[in-house]
Design an enzyme around this catalytic site. Sequence first.
Site, mmCIF file in Angstrom:
data_model
loop_
_atom_site.group_PDB
_atom_site.id
_atom_site.type_symbol
_atom_site.label_atom_id
_atom_site.label_comp_id
_atom_site.label_asym_id
_atom_site.label_seq_id
_atom_site.Cartn_x
_atom_site.Cartn_y
_atom_site.Cartn_z
ATOM 1 N N LEU A 115 -5.550 72.086 30.689
ATOM 2 C CA LEU A 115 -4.376 72.484 29.689
ATOM 3 C C LEU A 115 -3.064 72.464 30.471
ATOM 4 O O LEU A 115 -3.143 72.913 31.823
ATOM 5 C CB LEU A 115 -4.778 73.960 29.174
ATOM 6 C CG LEU A 115 -6.024 73.762 28.144
ATOM 7 C CD1 LEU A 115 -6.102 75.322 27.821
ATOM 8 C CD2 LEU A 115 -5.756 72.875 27.117
ATOM 9 N N ASP A 116 -2.108 72.212 29.783
ATOM 10 C CA ASP A 116 -0.784 72.453 30.882
ATOM 11 C C ASP A 116 -0.487 73.811 31.271
ATOM 12 O O ASP A 116 -1.133 74.620 30.501
ATOM 13 C CB ASP A 116 0.518 71.908 29.860
ATOM 14 C CG ASP A 116 0.479 70.422 29.542
ATOM 15 O OD1 ASP A 116 -0.246 69.802 30.057
ATOM 16 O OD2 ASP A 116 1.115 69.999 28.238
ATOM 17 N N ARG A 117 0.327 73.894 32.200
ATOM 18 C CA ARG A 117 0.454 75.245 32.747
ATOM 19 C C ARG A 117 0.867 76.364 31.776
ATOM 20 O O ARG A 117 0.500 77.694 31.830
ATOM 21 C CB ARG A 117 1.606 75.170 33.968
ATOM 22 C CG ARG A 117 1.656 76.379 34.658
ATOM 23 C CD ARG A 117 2.575 76.088 35.989
ATOM 24 N NE ARG A 117 2.652 77.507 36.463
ATOM 25 C CZ ARG A 117 3.087 77.523 37.930
ATOM 26 N NH1 ARG A 117 3.689 76.572 38.585
ATOM 27 N NH2 ARG A 117 3.135 78.578 38.322
ATOM 28 N N ARG B 29 2.624 67.757 22.548
ATOM 29 C CA ARG B 29 3.830 67.933 22.920
ATOM 30 C C ARG B 29 4.870 66.732 22.845
ATOM 31 O O ARG B 29 6.055 67.057 22.124
ATOM 32 C CB ARG B 29 4.169 68.289 24.246
ATOM 33 C CG ARG B 29 3.557 69.816 24.701
ATOM 34 C CD ARG B 29 3.399 70.208 26.172
ATOM 35 N NE ARG B 29 4.845 70.290 26.698
ATOM 36 C CZ ARG B 29 4.985 70.433 27.918
ATOM 37 N NH1 ARG B 29 3.905 70.235 28.901
ATOM 38 N NH2 ARG B 29 6.165 70.566 28.433
#
Length: 319
Positions: free
Chosen positions: A148-150, A248
């Site tokens: 998962l993205d930060r 996103r």
Amino acid sequence: MFRAVAVPCPRGGEGLIGRRPPSRLRLIARAQDAGAGFARFVAERGAVPEELATSAILRGGAFLRGKRVRDPSAKVNANDRVEVDLREPPAAQLPRLLHLDALVIAVDKAAGVLAQEGRAGGPALPDLCATLLRERGESATALLVHRLDRGTTGVTVLARTSAAQRALLREFREGRVAKEYLAVCAGEPAQDEFETGLALGPDPAMAGRRRPDPRGEPARTRFRVLRRLQAAALVAAFPETGRTHQIRAHLAALRLPLAGDVQYGGPRALTSPDGRRLDVARPLLHALSIRLRHPAGGELELRAPEPADLLEAVRFLAP
């Protein structure tokens, strides 16, 4: 960044009696250190107990010759540079445990936690999961399966054995994992249900960002509006592929960027129906649930509760 400590002491750090161990070490091996085991070298030259040095190395907090090394018995050479972070992650930083068995650990990743190892920004998720396992008296193996993205929160699955990691990676690679995300997007979707199959590739205008590119990787995401808000919407996202920044980039391409996702044109702040302002510290994206085949057989379904900042944004924007 690291505080240099190079005080000779007896083996095992007995010289620490009466004083607190340092939190970080930066050391350079001398000619007489050549051939020493990594943990023993850190203990003797850093003046810390060998068990403390070993624990730091096992959880991924030590770098030898510029590379992360998890083997306490690795040999040190003359003139090697060694950096060690001796601090255990505080309990408040440890992820919420969602599932644990002999092959799989699943946690609710917090915003700001790196999925992969990196020197900056604190411990990565596998290191935090290893600490969580040690606190429970378990084998501290936690192998990354997906990322998962930060700034993204929610369900993350890790493997506890190499065989389990291979099996889980195959499930993701072959598209058999069902995922649902929650997102707060800026703008008003024209339809209650919509999807996009825009292929995605690197954006030459900004390193790390993705953009629609017919020559890029195939990507498909389905969306469903859950609640319409003030110039925004709470949507469920169902990615059918697993491309970097897929949700996103797809929302941004549809002119519905995530609230807080400055990298993709999302607003830094939200405005309530009565004119108040709410600052948004991260892209409001949450991995709500995941369903996949367990390495031992059968189906595993996991769910992470909605994070407080996303719920606050929905309440703030509610008409």
